[in-house]
Every structure is written in structure tokens, then in C-alpha cells.
Scaffold this active site. Structure first.
Site, PDB file in Angstrom:
ATOM      1  N   GLY A  54       0.836  -1.373   0.026  1.00 52.55           N
ATOM      2  CA  GLY A  54      -0.040  -0.104   0.009  1.00 52.55           C
ATOM      3  C   GLY A  54       1.088   1.181  -0.008  1.00 52.55           C
ATOM      4  CG  LEU A  55      -0.863   4.553  -1.825  1.00 50.85           C
ATOM      5  CD1 LEU A  55      -1.933   5.734  -2.079  1.00 50.85           C
ATOM      6  CD2 LEU A  55      -0.203   4.472  -3.024  1.00 50.85           C
ATOM      7  N   PRO A  56       2.606   4.956   0.922  1.00 49.29           N
ATOM      8  CG  PRO A  56       4.360   6.409   0.275  1.00 49.29           C
ATOM      9  CD  PRO A  56       3.239   5.628  -0.119  1.00 49.29           C
ATOM     10  CB  SER A  57       0.915   7.593   5.611  1.00 49.21           C
ATOM     11  OG  SER A  57       2.082   8.362   5.917  1.00 49.21           O
ATOM     12  N   GLY A  59      -0.628   2.355   6.638  1.00 47.44           N
ATOM     13  CA  GLY A  59      -0.950   1.755   7.729  1.00 47.44           C
ATOM     14  C   GLY A  59      -0.205   0.306   7.759  1.00 47.44           C
ATOM     15  CE  LYS A  60       3.547   0.128   2.980  1.00 48.51           C
ATOM     16  NZ  LYS A  60       3.026   1.523   3.034  1.00 48.51           N
ATOM     17  CB  SER A 128       5.469  -4.290  -3.022  1.00 47.88           C
ATOM     18  OG  SER A 128       4.706  -4.400  -2.127  1.00 47.88           O
TER      19      SER A 128
HETATM   20  N1  LIG Z   1       9.840   8.505  -3.300  1.00 46.46           N
HETATM   21  C1  LIG Z   1       9.246   7.779  -2.610  1.00 46.46           C
HETATM   22  N2  LIG Z   1       8.149   6.722  -2.634  1.00 46.46           N
HETATM   23  C2  LIG Z   1       7.972   5.948  -1.813  1.00 46.46           C
HETATM   24  N3  LIG Z   1       8.206   5.839  -0.589  1.00 46.46           N
HETATM   25  C3  LIG Z   1       9.388   6.633  -0.461  1.00 46.46           C
HETATM   26  C4  LIG Z   1       9.837   7.507  -1.088  1.00 46.46           C
HETATM   27  N4  LIG Z   1      11.052   8.241  -0.551  1.00 46.46           N
HETATM   28  C5  LIG Z   1      10.919   7.648   0.695  1.00 46.46           C
HETATM   29  N5  LIG Z   1      10.112   6.737   0.922  1.00 46.46           N
HETATM   30  C6  LIG Z   1       9.888   5.907   1.910  1.00 46.46           C
HETATM   31  O1  LIG Z   1      10.592   4.744   2.026  1.00 46.46           O
HETATM   32  C7  LIG Z   1       9.994   3.905   2.770  1.00 46.46           C
HETATM   33  C8  LIG Z   1      10.070   2.343   2.269  1.00 46.46           C
HETATM   34  O2  LIG Z   1       9.847   2.066   0.972  1.00 46.46           O
HETATM   35  P1  LIG Z   1       9.471   0.591   0.509  1.00 46.46           P
HETATM   36  O3  LIG Z   1      10.820  -0.250   0.743  1.00 46.46           O
HETATM   37  O4  LIG Z   1       8.500  -0.128   1.267  1.00 46.46           O
HETATM   38  O5  LIG Z   1       9.222   0.920  -0.810  1.00 46.46           O
HETATM   39  S1  LIG Z   1       9.460   0.283  -2.206  1.00 46.46           S
HETATM   40  O6  LIG Z   1       8.380  -1.306  -1.967  1.00 46.46           O
HETATM   41  O7  LIG Z   1      10.822  -0.457  -2.311  1.00 46.46           O
HETATM   42  O8  LIG Z   1       8.833   0.670  -3.290  1.00 46.46           O
HETATM   43  C9  LIG Z   1       8.491   4.219   2.733  1.00 46.46           C
HETATM   44  O9  LIG Z   1       7.978   3.891   4.277  1.00 46.46           O
HETATM   45  P2  LIG Z   1       6.461   3.643   4.304  1.00 46.46           P
HETATM   46  O10 LIG Z   1       5.965   5.249   4.497  1.00 46.46           O
HETATM   47  O11 LIG Z   1       6.407   3.165   5.541  1.00 46.46           O
HETATM   48  O12 LIG Z   1       5.648   2.994   3.385  1.00 46.46           O
HETATM   49  C10 LIG Z   1       8.544   5.623   2.638  1.00 46.46           C
HETATM   50  O13 LIG Z   1       8.475   6.341   3.997  1.00 46.46           O
HETATM   51  N1  LIG Z   2      -7.174   1.995  11.317  1.00 43.99           N
HETATM   52  C1  LIG Z   2      -5.612   2.041  11.280  1.00 43.99           C
HETATM   53  N2  LIG Z   2      -4.862   1.211  10.859  1.00 43.99           N
HETATM   54  C2  LIG Z   2      -3.644   1.553  10.777  1.00 43.99           C
HETATM   55  N3  LIG Z   2      -3.207   2.818  10.963  1.00 43.99           N
HETATM   56  C3  LIG Z   2      -4.159   3.686  11.503  1.00 43.99           C
HETATM   57  C4  LIG Z   2      -5.317   3.392  11.469  1.00 43.99           C
HETATM   58  N4  LIG Z   2      -6.009   4.735  11.825  1.00 43.99           N
HETATM   59  C5  LIG Z   2      -5.042   5.665  11.832  1.00 43.99           C
HETATM   60  N5  LIG Z   2      -3.682   5.068  11.542  1.00 43.99           N
HETATM   61  C6  LIG Z   2      -2.510   5.755  11.512  1.00 43.99           C
HETATM   62  O1  LIG Z   2      -1.968   5.717  10.248  1.00 43.99           O
HETATM   63  C7  LIG Z   2      -0.490   6.015  10.380  1.00 43.99           C
HETATM   64  C8  LIG Z   2      -0.026   4.725   9.452  1.00 43.99           C
HETATM   65  O2  LIG Z   2       1.478   4.680   9.434  1.00 43.99           O
HETATM   66  P1  LIG Z   2       2.366   3.491   9.221  1.00 43.99           P
HETATM   67  O3  LIG Z   2       1.633   2.502   9.834  1.00 43.99           O
HETATM   68  O4  LIG Z   2       3.741   3.961   9.234  1.00 43.99           O
HETATM   69  O5  LIG Z   2       1.988   3.447   7.539  1.00 43.99           O
HETATM   70  P2  LIG Z   2       2.857   2.887   6.300  1.00 43.99           P
HETATM   71  O6  LIG Z   2       3.727   1.916   6.833  1.00 43.99           O
HETATM   72  O7  LIG Z   2       1.836   2.057   5.259  1.00 43.99           O
HETATM   73  O8  LIG Z   2       3.802   3.878   5.672  1.00 43.99           O
HETATM   74  C9  LIG Z   2      -0.149   5.711  11.876  1.00 43.99           C
HETATM   75  O9  LIG Z   2       0.197   7.072  12.502  1.00 43.99           O
HETATM   76  C10 LIG Z   2      -1.190   5.232  12.498  1.00 43.99           C
HETATM   77  O10 LIG Z   2      -1.458   5.432  13.747  1.00 43.99           O
END
Ligand SMILES: Nc1ncnc2c1ncn2[C@@H]1O[C@H](COP(=O)(O)OS(=O)(=O)O)[C@@H](OP(=O)(O)O)[C@H]1O
Ligand SMILES: Nc1ncnc2c1ncn2[C@@H]1O[C@H](COP(=O)(O)OP(=O)(O)O)[C@@H](O)[C@H]1O
Length: 221
Positions: A54-57, A59-60, A128
């Protein structure tokens, strides 16, 4: 390395040459082994990989960690593989081009399958973004008969960009970064994931329950 108390009676020791014990009276070896060998555990529980994409933030990491916490309380062997953390070690130096992301995903998939094949329940939290790379990870698991569940953490980008846990969406808006997944870089949503989580309209507990139910249905708990 195996310790003296856990090593099987192979006739080897850590400090001596490989055949040190081969010249010893085998009855002595048998007696020694009988004294120190621990009871073998019961057959290990089946492992498997839960792949949260899923997308950044989205909740993965939050969901993966919460599932792991619940399961650790049951004594289950669990590991979380987080894209962010892996990039500090196994994938250090990789960026966010398609090639680098594919390499990162393949590495995490390799480790996940290895652990899962050996009885660990793996929770992989990795953006991914490319379907082909995720499918390759699935194929690796299928090839070894290792369970694989793709979970789409399908939180809409509008919600993710408000959460903006690491400030990436703000940086993209202000032009400090480019190529952010879901904004100005591709995210290919899974076509037929085993589970879809909408963390924007359900609680974390509900998401954890859904993952555990999916595992339970497949005999993985
Ligand atoms: N350009 C760009 N696009 C997406 N994500 C970015 C980027 N730059 C930095 N990050 C941060 O990198 C974190 C790790 O990403 P991943 O290794 O899961 O990404 S990937 O599967 O290789 O695409 C990823 O973590 P999560 O936010 O936890 O998903 C991002 O915070
Ligand atoms: N139902 C929910 N499930 C998971 N995360 C949630 C939910 N509601 C709010 N959040 C918040 O969303 C954010 C997700 O961040 P994170 O788990 O680091 O995302 P990712 O790993 O996809 O980048 C956290 O701050 C978390 O507390």
C-alpha cells in the site's frame, strides 16, 4: 552455531578437528549424548507470509506490528520485515527507481520465503508498487509450497497524505522530492488480493482481526 548441549551426535566438536570424536568409543558418545541432548520440540507450526502492500502512511507498519504483537503473546514465531527498516541494511543504497524498488521487493521476498518455509509467520510491510514484482514473490512462495497472503492496505491517498507520518507528502507538494508513490509515481493496486483493509473507515483492531481471521481460515494460526 550449535552449542554442546544442542548439537546432534555428528562426531564433531567446535574446537577440535571434524573427526575428533570418531576415534572415541561410540558407547561413550552415546552416553554423553543421552545425558545432554534436549528433547526435540513438537512438529513446528506451518509458516507463511502476509505481504502488506500500500501507499506510504497507509498503515502497513502499524497493522503488521499489531498483528505480530498479538501473535507473540501466543508463543508463535513471528517476524516483521518492514521496507523502511530493510532499506537501512539489506537494501542500503537502493533508491526509488523502478529497478531499485524491484530489487528491494525481491530481496524482502527472498528473506520472507526463507523464514516462512522454516515455520516463521512473516509480516512484510512493503509499498511494493509493481504487480509483477509482487507476483514474483508470490511465485517464489508457491514454488516451495509456502503459504502467501497478499493484503492490500487500501487507504486512499487523500487520507494517507493527511496522515503523512514521515512528511513525504508535504515534501512532494513543496517540490523537495519527486517520485512519491501514489502521487507522482505509480502504484499498481493488487487485482485479487487475499484481503483488502480500509484503515480509513475501520479500526486498527478490526484490521488485526481480519488478518488473523484470514490466517486462521488457512490453518496458519
Ligand atoms: N519516493 C518515495 N516513494 C515512496 N516511498 C518513499 C519515497 N521516498 C522515501 N520513501 C519512504 O521509503 C519507505 C520504504 O519504502 P519501501 O521499501 O516499502 O518501498 S518500495 O517497495 O521499494 O517501493 C517508505 O515507507 P512507508 O511510508 O512506511 O511506506 C517511505 O516512507
Ligand atoms: N485503522 C488504522 N490502521 C492503521 N493505522 C492507522 C489507522 N488509523 C490511523 N492510523 C495511523 O496511520 C498511520 C500509518 O502509518 P504507518 O503504519 O507507518 O504506514 P505505512 O507503514 O503504510 O507507511 C499511523 O500513524 C497510524 O497510527
Amino acid at each position: 552455531m550449535p552449542t554442546a548441549s544442542t548439537a546432534p551426535p555428528t562426531g564433531r566438536t567446535e574446537s577440535g578437528p571434524a573427526n575428533t570424536l570418531a576415534v572415541v568409543d561410540p558407547t561413550v558418545v552415546a552416553e554423553t549424548t543421552a545425558t545432554v541432548a534436549p528433547a526435540l520440540p513438537a512438529a513446528s507450526t506451518t509458516g507463511g507470509t502476509v505481504w502488506l502492500t500500500g501507499l506510504p502512511s497507509a498503515g502497513k507498519t502499524t497493522v503488521a506490528t499489531a498483528v505480530a504483537e498479538r501473535l507473540r503473546g501466543t508463543g508463535r514465531r513471528v517476524e516483521v520485515l518492514d521496507g523502511d527498516a530493510v532499506r537501512e541494511h539489506l537494501s542500503a543504497g537502493l533508491g526509488f527507481s523502478r529497478a531499485d524498488r524491484d530489487t528491494n521487493v525481491a530481496r524482502i521476498g527472498f528473506v520472507a520465503e526463507l523464514l516462512a518455509r522454516n515455520g516463521v509467520l512473516v509480516l512484510a510491510a512493503v509499498i511494493s508498487p509493481y504487480a509483477a514484482a509482487r507476483d514474483a514473490v508470490r511465485a517464489r512462495h508457491v514454488a516451495s509450497g509456502t503459504p502467501f497472503l497478499e493484503v492490500h492496505v487500501a487507504t486512499p491517498v487523500e487520507v494517507c497524505s493527511v496522515r503523512d507520518v514521515k512528511g513525504l507528502y508535504a515534501k512532494q507538494r513543496s517540490g523537495q522530492i519527486a517520485g512519491l508513490t501514489g502521487v507522482d509515481d505509480v502504484y499498481e493496486a493488487p487485482g485479487t488480493p487475499e484481503l483488502v483493509l480500509r484503515t480509513d473507515n475501520s479500526t486498527l483492531d478490526a484490521s488485526v482481526d481480519a488478518v488473523l481471521a484470514a490466517l486462521s481460515e488457512r490453518g496458519l494460526l
